[in-house]
Design an enzyme around this catalytic site. Structure first.
Site, short mmCIF file in Angstrom:
data_model
loop_
_atom_site.label_atom_id
_atom_site.label_comp_id
_atom_site.label_asym_id
_atom_site.label_seq_id
_atom_site.Cartn_x
_atom_site.Cartn_y
_atom_site.Cartn_z
N ASP A 89 147.64 -15.27 -38.02
CA ASP A 89 146.90 -15.99 -37.43
C ASP A 89 146.13 -16.69 -38.57
O ASP A 89 145.60 -15.99 -39.32
CB ASP A 89 146.12 -14.94 -36.72
CG ASP A 89 146.66 -14.60 -35.27
OD1 ASP A 89 147.90 -14.74 -35.07
OD2 ASP A 89 146.00 -13.92 -34.37
N HIS A 145 153.56 -11.71 -41.03
CA HIS A 145 155.05 -11.66 -40.50
C HIS A 145 155.81 -12.52 -41.26
O HIS A 145 155.60 -13.61 -41.54
CB HIS A 145 154.79 -11.79 -38.97
CG HIS A 145 153.98 -10.87 -38.09
ND1 HIS A 145 154.59 -9.99 -37.38
CD2 HIS A 145 152.64 -10.63 -38.22
CE1 HIS A 145 153.65 -9.22 -36.90
NE2 HIS A 145 152.53 -9.43 -37.43
N SER A 249 142.15 -13.76 -45.91
CA SER A 249 142.59 -14.55 -47.33
C SER A 249 143.41 -15.84 -46.85
O SER A 249 143.43 -16.46 -46.02
CB SER A 249 143.48 -13.57 -48.16
OG SER A 249 143.46 -14.04 -49.51
#
Length: 282
Positions: A89, A145, A249
């Site tokens: 995200d 992911h 980050s």
């Protein structure tokens, strides 16, 4: 405060030591009422949607909340083995092609792929290929992911500084992503080789990899560059958890030339979520 004054002030701070101290604090097991109150205050400050999270009292530390899982089913993964799914995200920072061995960081600033990856031979595999830089803000879900299924063939750990990776730093600190500490995961996928680069930042206590528990936590004092190539690559599925940041980050994806094409609508500032399609076969 303008960007240059902000960066000048940050130069005076011991950023790595500060990040280790903050990381240690986030791993402190405070009493449940204190911990839950701190999490709720943080969520209000940054606009975190707590409805996506398990009950707050399940987190033993503040750090566990930073690296929180989501409730099942909230991030469907785009189908198709040759469709690139967003690994995080976040917001698009830059996309493009690796030209003359360099990636664009921001307008007027670029940096070498070899410095980013800590491996000239590996960087050569991505010359002319597509890349995407995705920024995770403090409010974002912090797990990473796999963007494609395939096999993990190796990893590179490159120690470095821990500058912030917010927009002000990206516009001002030249070669930022090649200066900061990073963990590079190398994959073989239906679209050829792919590198997933997790870039550390100020107060990002650690970056961890879930696919191999033997990989050391990052941001350790006196750490040296490390690399490992697996004799038996590790099979992974698209959408499987790769690892996590303990704060926001940046993740950078790189692809071999002629293999992947990114969606041209991925302009700087566009928001993406885990599993959403970023592109596909070239």
């Amino acid at each position: 405060m303008n960007d240059r004054l902000f960066i000048s002030a940050l130069r005076l701070l011991p950023k790595n030591a500060l990040s280790r101290a903050v990381g240690a604090l986030t791993r402190w097991r405070a009493p449940v009422p204190v911990r839950v109150a701190a999490i709720r205050a943080f969520a209000r400050r940054y606009g975190i949607d707590l409805s996506e999270c398990p009950d707050l009292d399940v987190y033993r530390t503040f750090g566990e909340f930073f690296a929180r899982p989501l409730r099942p089913g909230l991030r469907p993964i785009a189908p198709g083995e040759r469709v690139v799914a967003s690994p995080v995200d976040g917001a698009v920072s830059e996309t493009g092609r690796v030209e003359a061995g360099r990636l664009v960081q921001a307008k007027g600033i670029d940096y070498p792929a070899a410095a980013l990856l800590g491996d000239e031979a590996l960087a050569a595999r991505f010359a002319g290929g597509a890349y995407a830089t995705l920024y995770l803000a403090p409010k974002d879900y912090h797990r990473i992911h796999f963007p494609l299924g395939g096999r993990v063939t190796g990893w590179r750990y490159v120690p470095g500084k821990l500058w912030p990776v917010n927009p002000a730093s990206v516009r001002t600190v030249r070669g930022l992503f090649a200066l900061n500490e990073r963990l590079v995961t190398v994959l073989e996928t239906p679209l050829g080789a792919c590198a997933v680069v997790a870039v550390g930042a100020t107060v990002v206590g650690r970056v961890c990899a879930y696919y191999d528990p033997s990989i050391p936590f990052t941001n350790l004092p006196g750490a040296a560059p490390r690399r490992h190539d697996y004799e038996t690559p590790i099979p992974v599925e698209k959408g499987q958890e790769l690892g996590a940041f303990e704060m926001g980050s940046t993740v950078i994806l790189l692809f071999e030339p002629g293999k992947a094409r990114l969606d041209p609508r991925l302009a700087p500032g566009v928001r993406v979520r885990v599993g959403e399609p970023l592109g596909g076969a070239a």
